[in-house]
Design a protein around this motif. Structure first.
Motif, PDB file in Angstrom:
ATOM      1  N   ARG A 122      38.611  50.011  38.769  1.00  0.00           N
ATOM      2  CA  ARG A 122      38.680  48.576  38.512  1.00  0.00           C
ATOM      3  C   ARG A 122      39.102  47.870  39.794  1.00  0.00           C
ATOM      4  NH1 ARG A 122      42.992  45.105  34.809  1.00  0.00           N
ATOM      5  NH2 ARG A 122      41.973  43.077  35.119  1.00  0.00           N
ATOM      6  N   ALA A 124      39.375  43.966  41.747  1.00  0.00           N
ATOM      7  CA  ALA A 124      39.398  42.509  41.572  1.00  0.00           C
ATOM      8  C   ALA A 124      39.382  41.850  42.938  1.00  0.00           C
ATOM      9  CB  ALA A 124      40.631  42.070  40.794  1.00  0.00           C
ATOM     10  N   PRO A 148      30.200  46.355  39.597  1.00  0.00           N
ATOM     11  CA  PRO A 148      31.122  45.741  38.627  1.00  0.00           C
ATOM     12  C   PRO A 148      32.441  45.298  39.251  1.00  0.00           C
ATOM     13  CG  PRO A 148      31.165  48.115  38.388  1.00  0.00           C
ATOM     14  CD  PRO A 148      30.129  47.829  39.440  1.00  0.00           C
ATOM     15  N   GLU A 150      35.267  42.473  39.706  1.00  0.00           N
ATOM     16  CA  GLU A 150      35.773  41.285  39.024  1.00  0.00           C
ATOM     17  C   GLU A 150      36.068  40.192  40.052  1.00  0.00           C
ATOM     18  OE1 GLU A 150      39.099  42.310  36.619  1.00  0.00           O
ATOM     19  OE2 GLU A 150      38.090  44.000  35.637  1.00  0.00           O
ATOM     20  N   THR A 163      46.721  37.551  34.960  1.00  0.00           N
ATOM     21  CA  THR A 163      45.359  38.009  34.676  1.00  0.00           C
ATOM     22  C   THR A 163      45.160  39.468  35.056  1.00  0.00           C
ATOM     23  OG1 THR A 163      44.534  35.771  35.050  1.00  0.00           O
ATOM     24  CG2 THR A 163      42.919  37.552  35.103  1.00  0.00           C
TER      25      THR A 163
END
Length: 476
Positions: A122, A124, A148, A150, A163
């Motif tokens: 993940r 960001a 992918p 963010e 967030t």
């Protein structure tokens, strides 16, 4: 009601005064001191949000396992970036990345985030200067729009932390840039010293508690230093500088500070139409287009961390009509050049006091190791005499004030790199390394030996070479 005490903070270095001043005594900057709200700063942020003091936990050192002693790293997917960081991003670490505007910081971070997101991590990307659509346009230009990652366009630190805390903690969070961030605990404008310091502390606290690797992008001043208070550089775990010249197509990533890795490694990238491309063999890039027949050029076999690097040293020595000759240096230490010139004149019999000296490291690379002394001296003597140095020879060695050539470290790695690129000979100091050398070497004891060797191949007396100089003949 007690009167609030006024606080004035320098926006360049963070020095605090009790009254306004036109010039900061700490950094000598003019008109950099502004008034800020009392109580705002590092102490005000955590205290304003913590209702009571909780007890901390103590962990025994002997209880650590072998796996816990080594901080786990997350590979970025870019080999040159992993080389500079020491093998990847350490979980919970914070990196401050600085560089000139337009040098390619956002492009590098977009490629790194896309590479990590492609492995299932993940990631960001928080932009405080661009909209989400603008960041997406850059990703499409680089061919990374399907990754992918963010994206968010936000400047409030509390909203960003809230967030990112939702769901699985991200493996990497990029904040572009720290100068645009602001926190609610400080009543001052974004970009001020207090805001930058408090915002950085909040993001560092988030990284340490969640294990997320955070990269903070920082603006730079006209002097090339990262803007903002110096305390931010002490707070983060690593400080990296992305260097380059608009006139050259390559970029260099250099670690200035690194708690989890070396600080002498560099990563070399080439700016192309499709983004930044890694350069696995920088020596071939820096030596491309070299004029083998020109006088005043020497190839230096240097080291950047564990990587051997061959670069071209260019020197121009011309008669001066000025009372004080010029000394211009690009890519090297000017004080080191003055020392080499003094040694050549005192122990090499070379008269340079009436000549302008220009020295350049080809390709825009900046070198600092003393091993370049011998290559610089060879280029200077070659330019003065008009004798071109052998094209298949490399030089490295440190010159002492007595004229002696001193050994340098990692000579074997320098020789292997020279052999790989087709060089046949190396002029080097006498060392204690006995490893098998695949190319011929000539050991030098004194700077006079090198000057005599170049003079033997130079123009004969009465000849008129391209850079013929009668003063060199007098010293011969």
């Amino acid at each position: 009601m007690a009167k609030l005490q006024q606080t004035f903070v320098c926006q360049s270095c963070g020095a605090v005064y009790n009254r306004w001043r036109g010039r900061c005594e700490a950094c000598n900057g003019w008109n950099t001191i502004v008034e800020e709200t009392p109580g705002g700063g590092v102490q005000a942020g955590p205290a304003a949000t913590r209702p009571s003091r909780a007890r901390g936990r103590v962990f025994p050192l002997e209880g650590l396992t072998g796996e816990a002693k080594q901080a786990p790293r997350i590979p970025s997917g870019i080999a040159e970036l992993d080389r500079v960081t020491g093998g990847g991003f350490v979980r919970g670490s914070v990196i401050l990345l600085g560089g000139d505007p337009g040098i390619g910081k956002s492009t590098l971070l977009m490629q790194a985030s896309a590479a990590m997101a492609g492995t299932g991590q993940r990631v960001a990307y928080i932009s405080g200067e661009e909209a989400v659509g603008q960041v997406r346009l850059r990703a499409e230009r680089l061919g990374l729009a399907d990754r992918p990652v963010e994206l968010a366009a936000e400047t409030n630190v509390e909203d960003i932390v809230e967030t990112l805390s939702q769901g699985r903690p991200p493996a990497l969070a990029i904040i572009d840039s720290i100068q645009t961030m602001w926190t609610e605990t400080v009543d001052s404008a974004p970009g001020t010293v207090t805001q930058v310091r408090s915002s950085a502390q909040s993001l560092i606290r988030f990284a340490k508690t969640t294990g997320t690797a955070v990269i903070l992008v920082g603006h730079v001043t006209k002097d090339g230093q990262i803007a903002g208070p110096r305390v931010v550089e002490h707070m983060v775990d690593a400080v990296a500088s992305f260097e380059g010249d608009q006139g050259h197509h390559f970029r260099i990533l250099r670690a200035v500070k690194n708690r989890f890795g070396p600080t002498d490694e560099i990563g070399v990238f080439e700016m192309t139409d499709g983004g930044l491309a890694e350069v696995p063999n920088p020596s071939a890039l820096f030596l491309a287009g070299r004029d083998h027949q020109a006088a005043g050029t020497a190839v230096f076999a240097g080291m950047e961390g564990t990587r051997p690097l061959l670069v071209e040293i260019q020197a121009l020595v011309a008669p001066s009509a000025l009372g004080m000759p010029r000394r211009a240096v690009v890519g090297w230490d000017p004080n080191r050049l003055s020392m080499v010139l003094a040694v050549l004149e005192a122990h090499g019999g070379i008269r340079l006091s009436g000549h302008d000296v220009y020295l350049n490291v080809a390709g825009g690379l900046r070198i600092s190791e003393p091993a370049a002394d011998l290559a610089v001296a060879a280029a200077l003597v070659s330019s003065l005499s008009g004798a071109a140095l052998p094209a298949e020879t490399v030089y490295f060695g440190e010159i002492g004030l007595s004229g002696a050539i001193r050994p340098v470290a990692q000579a074997s790695a320098r020789l292997k790199e020279a052999q790989k690129l087709g060089f046949a000979k190396a002029l080097m100091p006498q060392g204690r390394e006995t490893a098998d050398r695949a190319l011929a070497t000539e050991s030098l004891r004194h700077i006079a030996d090198m000057v005599a060797g170049i003079a033997a191949n130079g123009p004969k007396r009465g000849g008129r070479g391209r850079n013929h100089n009668p003063r060199y003949e007098e010293a011969d």
